[in-house]
Write an enzyme that holds these catalytic residues in place. Structure first.
Site, PDB file in Angstrom:
ATOM      1  N   ASP A 161       0.798  -1.218   0.000  1.00  0.00           N
ATOM      2  CA  ASP A 161       0.000   0.000   0.000  1.00  0.00           C
ATOM      3  C   ASP A 161       0.834   1.274   0.000  1.00  0.00           C
ATOM      4  O   ASP A 161       0.333   2.356   0.311  1.00  0.00           O
ATOM      5  CB  ASP A 161      -0.929   0.007   1.222  1.00  0.00           C
ATOM      6  CG  ASP A 161      -0.162  -0.103   2.539  1.00  0.00           C
ATOM      7  OD1 ASP A 161       1.087  -0.121   2.495  1.00  0.00           O
ATOM      8  OD2 ASP A 161      -0.795  -0.173   3.596  1.00  0.00           O
ATOM      9  N   CYS A 164       5.001  -0.158   2.641  1.00  0.00           N
ATOM     10  CA  CYS A 164       5.580  -1.477   2.907  1.00  0.00           C
ATOM     11  C   CYS A 164       6.941  -1.410   3.607  1.00  0.00           C
ATOM     12  O   CYS A 164       7.213  -2.210   4.505  1.00  0.00           O
ATOM     13  CB  CYS A 164       5.669  -2.297   1.623  1.00  0.00           C
ATOM     14  SG  CYS A 164       6.607  -1.501   0.293  1.00  0.00           S
ATOM     15  N   HIS A 284       8.560  -3.888  -3.971  1.00  0.00           N
ATOM     16  CA  HIS A 284       7.858  -4.113  -2.704  1.00  0.00           C
ATOM     17  C   HIS A 284       8.822  -4.659  -1.657  1.00  0.00           C
ATOM     18  O   HIS A 284       9.815  -5.315  -1.984  1.00  0.00           O
ATOM     19  CB  HIS A 284       6.718  -5.119  -2.928  1.00  0.00           C
ATOM     20  CG  HIS A 284       5.932  -5.427  -1.697  1.00  0.00           C
ATOM     21  ND1 HIS A 284       5.079  -4.523  -1.117  1.00  0.00           N
ATOM     22  CD2 HIS A 284       5.873  -6.546  -0.926  1.00  0.00           C
ATOM     23  CE1 HIS A 284       4.531  -5.069  -0.037  1.00  0.00           C
ATOM     24  NE2 HIS A 284       4.996  -6.295   0.093  1.00  0.00           N
TER      25      HIS A 284
END
Length: 300
Positions: A161, A164, A284
């Site tokens: 989101d 991370c 990510h």
């Protein structure tokens, strides 16, 4: 008159079915728009709900069509049709019966079409599964898993989101008995970078390649502090100084990076995982935990 009534009933049913389809489409769009950006769990839930709603409507409408079709072929009407054929030669009647027997009903056509679509869908799923197994995402996942296995660690999923990095660090600190929040870490990171601008400004460039000005840098820090913007190695470096801890970044390509190792007070190192290919939204970070612990679904 009976034929006219049957035709009228069919037209009315088709009109109602089209209206139901439009209403469902509107509901589907509303559900899709309710998904928060980047919330994969919510997206999965909404997708499953949409599939269920569409399947229920398909079953309902197909049942109604079959019921309508059965009412147009009641014994009395069949008898009337046979009576109208009494003046036709027997050979012609046999041919008519054979044609009628060989001609599939509308319900059968719908079932055949649905079966063909399902068959094609299964084929696409199988092809996609094969592509995934050979794709960069799966290769990266398997490589990271092997690296963590050697360290006695397992992956701990962090929500994708924009927060991370900070949530992964929060999870690491939590395992060491220190409570922290995404907001507090963002503020500390921004404050440290402002106080040490010369250490970070030269590494920030605009899309056209120009170096950031002091004004650009301040805007960057404000965004970092106030909005869920993604963090990279510069932010990890700032965090290592703020927390007085080194941070190991496990990655599939190349050896792990150790950031903050040069700090005088860096103890109890933190370990996070960098993914380049695993998420559709881009890069990510995940956290890790000892393999002996039960995996928790997600940390937000």
């Amino acid at each position: 008159m009976a034929d006219d009534e049957g035709l009228s009933n069919e037209v009315n049913l088709q009109q109602r079915h089209r209206k139901e389809r439009k209403e469902l489409q509107a509901q589907v769009q509303k559900l899709k728009h309710s998904i928060p950006k980047g919330d994969k769990r919510k997206k999965k839930e909404i997708t499953e709900q949409i599939v269920k709603l569409e399947a229920e409507l398909d079953q309902k409408q197909e049942k109604e069509l079959e019921e309508l079709e059965s009412t147009t072929n009641e014994p009395s009407k069949v008898a009337e049709q046979l009576e109208s054929l009494t003046t036709v030669d027997s050979d012609d009647v046999d041919v008519a019966h054979k044609v009628k027997e060989n001609k599939p009903s509308r319900a059968q056509k719908r079932r055949d079409k649905k079966a063909q679509e399902e068959k094609e869908r299964e084929k696409r799923i199988q092809e996609e599964t094969i592509n995934n197994l050979m794709g960069s995402r799966n290769v990266e996942s398997e490589t990271i898993k092997a690296i963590l296995d050697k360290k006695g660690l397992q992956l701990f999923e962090i929500a994708s989101d924009g927060n991370c990095l900070y949530n992964a660090i929060c999870h690491q600190l939590q395992q060491q008995g220190t409570e922290a929040s995404n907001d507090s870490l963002r503020k500390q990171t921004a404050d440290y970078m402002r106080a040490h601008q010369d250490d970070f400004l030269p590494f920030l460039t605009k899309d056209n390649g120009d170096i950031y000005t002091s004004e650009d840098f301040e805007k960057y820090c404000v965004e970092l502090e106030k909005r869920p913007v993604w963090g990279g190695q510069l932010e990890v470096k700032a965090l290592s100084h703020v927390l007085h801890k080194s941070v190991e970044i496990v990655q599939a390509e190349g050896s792990s990076l150790i950031i903050g190792e040069e700090g005088k007070h860096c103890d109890s190192p933190l370990c996070i995982v960098y993914h380049r290919h695993a998420y559709g939204l881009g890069e990510h970070y995940n956290s890790v935990q000892p393999k002996s612990e039960e995996t928790v679904d997600e940390f937000t």
